[in-house]
Every structure is written in structure tokens, then in C-alpha cells.
Scaffold this motif. Structure first.
Motif, short mmCIF file in Angstrom:
data_model
loop_
_atom_site.label_atom_id
_atom_site.label_comp_id
_atom_site.label_asym_id
_atom_site.label_seq_id
_atom_site.Cartn_x
_atom_site.Cartn_y
_atom_site.Cartn_z
N GLU A 17 39.88 44.46 29.54
CA GLU A 17 40.45 43.12 29.48
C GLU A 17 40.10 42.26 30.68
O GLU A 17 40.28 41.04 30.65
CB GLU A 17 41.97 43.21 29.34
CG GLU A 17 42.44 43.78 28.03
CD GLU A 17 43.95 44.01 27.99
OE1 GLU A 17 44.64 43.65 28.98
OE2 GLU A 17 44.43 44.57 26.99
N LEU A 18 39.60 42.87 31.74
CA LEU A 18 39.26 42.09 32.93
C LEU A 18 38.14 41.12 32.61
O LEU A 18 37.19 41.45 31.89
CB LEU A 18 38.83 43.02 34.07
CG LEU A 18 39.93 43.89 34.69
CD1 LEU A 18 39.34 44.87 35.69
CD2 LEU A 18 40.98 43.02 35.36
N PRO A 19 38.23 39.89 33.13
CA PRO A 19 37.18 38.89 32.86
C PRO A 19 35.88 39.24 33.58
O PRO A 19 35.91 39.92 34.62
CB PRO A 19 37.77 37.58 33.40
CG PRO A 19 38.72 38.03 34.47
CD PRO A 19 39.27 39.36 34.01
N PRO A 20 34.76 38.79 33.04
CA PRO A 20 33.49 39.06 33.73
C PRO A 20 33.43 38.30 35.06
O PRO A 20 34.02 37.22 35.21
CB PRO A 20 32.43 38.54 32.76
CG PRO A 20 33.15 37.59 31.87
CD PRO A 20 34.58 38.02 31.82
N ILE A 21 32.73 38.86 36.00
CA ILE A 21 32.55 38.24 37.31
C ILE A 21 31.32 37.33 37.23
O ILE A 21 30.25 37.74 36.78
CB ILE A 21 32.33 39.31 38.41
CG1 ILE A 21 33.51 40.27 38.48
CG2 ILE A 21 32.05 38.67 39.76
CD1 ILE A 21 34.77 39.67 39.03
N GLU A 22 31.49 36.10 37.68
CA GLU A 22 30.35 35.17 37.70
C GLU A 22 29.53 35.45 38.95
O GLU A 22 30.07 35.62 40.04
CB GLU A 22 30.85 33.73 37.71
CG GLU A 22 31.48 33.30 36.42
CD GLU A 22 31.84 31.82 36.42
OE1 GLU A 22 31.12 31.03 37.08
OE2 GLU A 22 32.83 31.47 35.76
N LYS A 23 28.21 35.46 38.74
CA LYS A 23 27.33 35.66 39.88
C LYS A 23 27.34 34.41 40.73
O LYS A 23 27.32 33.29 40.21
CB LYS A 23 25.90 35.93 39.40
CG LYS A 23 25.74 37.24 38.69
CD LYS A 23 24.30 37.45 38.29
CE LYS A 23 24.14 38.77 37.55
NZ LYS A 23 22.76 38.98 37.10
#
Length: 114
Positions: A17-23
Motif C-alpha cells: 500500500e505504500l506509495p511509489p517514491i518519486e525520483k
């Protein structure tokens, strides 16, 4: 600490459920920015803008750069025209021998003489 299969599944569900990390977007130094903008800057100069006016315009856009620094960075960003012309006009450092200058060597049989 031992974990039950249910606890591991709960942890796995929360991880999914954790959101993706933006580079993070790349950041450029002032010199790199001038190099990337050099074509536009040269085009502005051809349209009559001075380096003072261009550096003021760049400052207005958030690129705080002094006119002398802009001039230096532009010189570094431009390809070395004079150096490349000089290299092409110079004679090669190690010229290849011409075919007429080549000599042949014919080995002779061994002799008992010293």
C-alpha cells in the motif's frame, strides 16, 4: 521475535500500500545550465542582445549569474574552433613512410666466420 503467517501477510499488505517514491529531478550547476542554454543564448546575441541583457534575463528566470561569469561559461561551452582548425592543418606527428622509401632486407645464410 517470531512472526506468524498472519502477521507477515499484514506486513506485506501494508508494504504493497505504500506509495511509489518519486525520483528526484536532476539539478544542474550554473555552468551546466549555461552549457544547456548556450544555443538559445547565442541566438539571442545574433538578435542583438548583449551579454548584460542576457544575464539580466537569466536572473529574472532564477539563474543568478553575473555577466563576466556568463561570458566565461559560454566560452567553455563553445567547441574549440581554433584548436580543431590548428589540429587539422598540422602535419601528422608520425608520418607514415612512403612506399618508395621502404627498403627490403634479404637474409643470408649463416657462415662459420666470426
Amino acid at each position: 521475535m517470531k512472526l506468524t503467517p498472519e502477521k507477515i501477510e499484514t506486513i506485506a499488505a501494508k508494504l504493497r500500500e505504500l506509495p511509489p517514491i518519486e525520483k528526484p529531478k536532476p539539478e544542474f550547476s550554473k555552468q551546466e545550465a549555461v552549457k544547456l542554454l548556450s544555443k538559445e543564448i547565442v541566438a539571442m546575441q545574433k538578435r542583438g542582445y548583449t551579454l548584460v541583457q542576457i544575464s539580466e534575463a537569466l536572473r529574472g528566470e532564477g539563474l543568478n549569474i553575473a555577466t563576466p561569469t556568463l561570458k566565461t561559461y559560454l566560452q567553455k561551452a563553445r567547441p574549440a574552433r581554433k584548436a580543431s582548425v590548428a589540429k587539422t592543418s598540422e602535419a601528422p606527428a608520425h608520418p607514415e613512410p612512403s612506399k618508395s622509401a621502404s627498403r627490403s632486407f634479404t637474409p643470408k645464410a649463416d657462415s662459420d666466420e666470426i
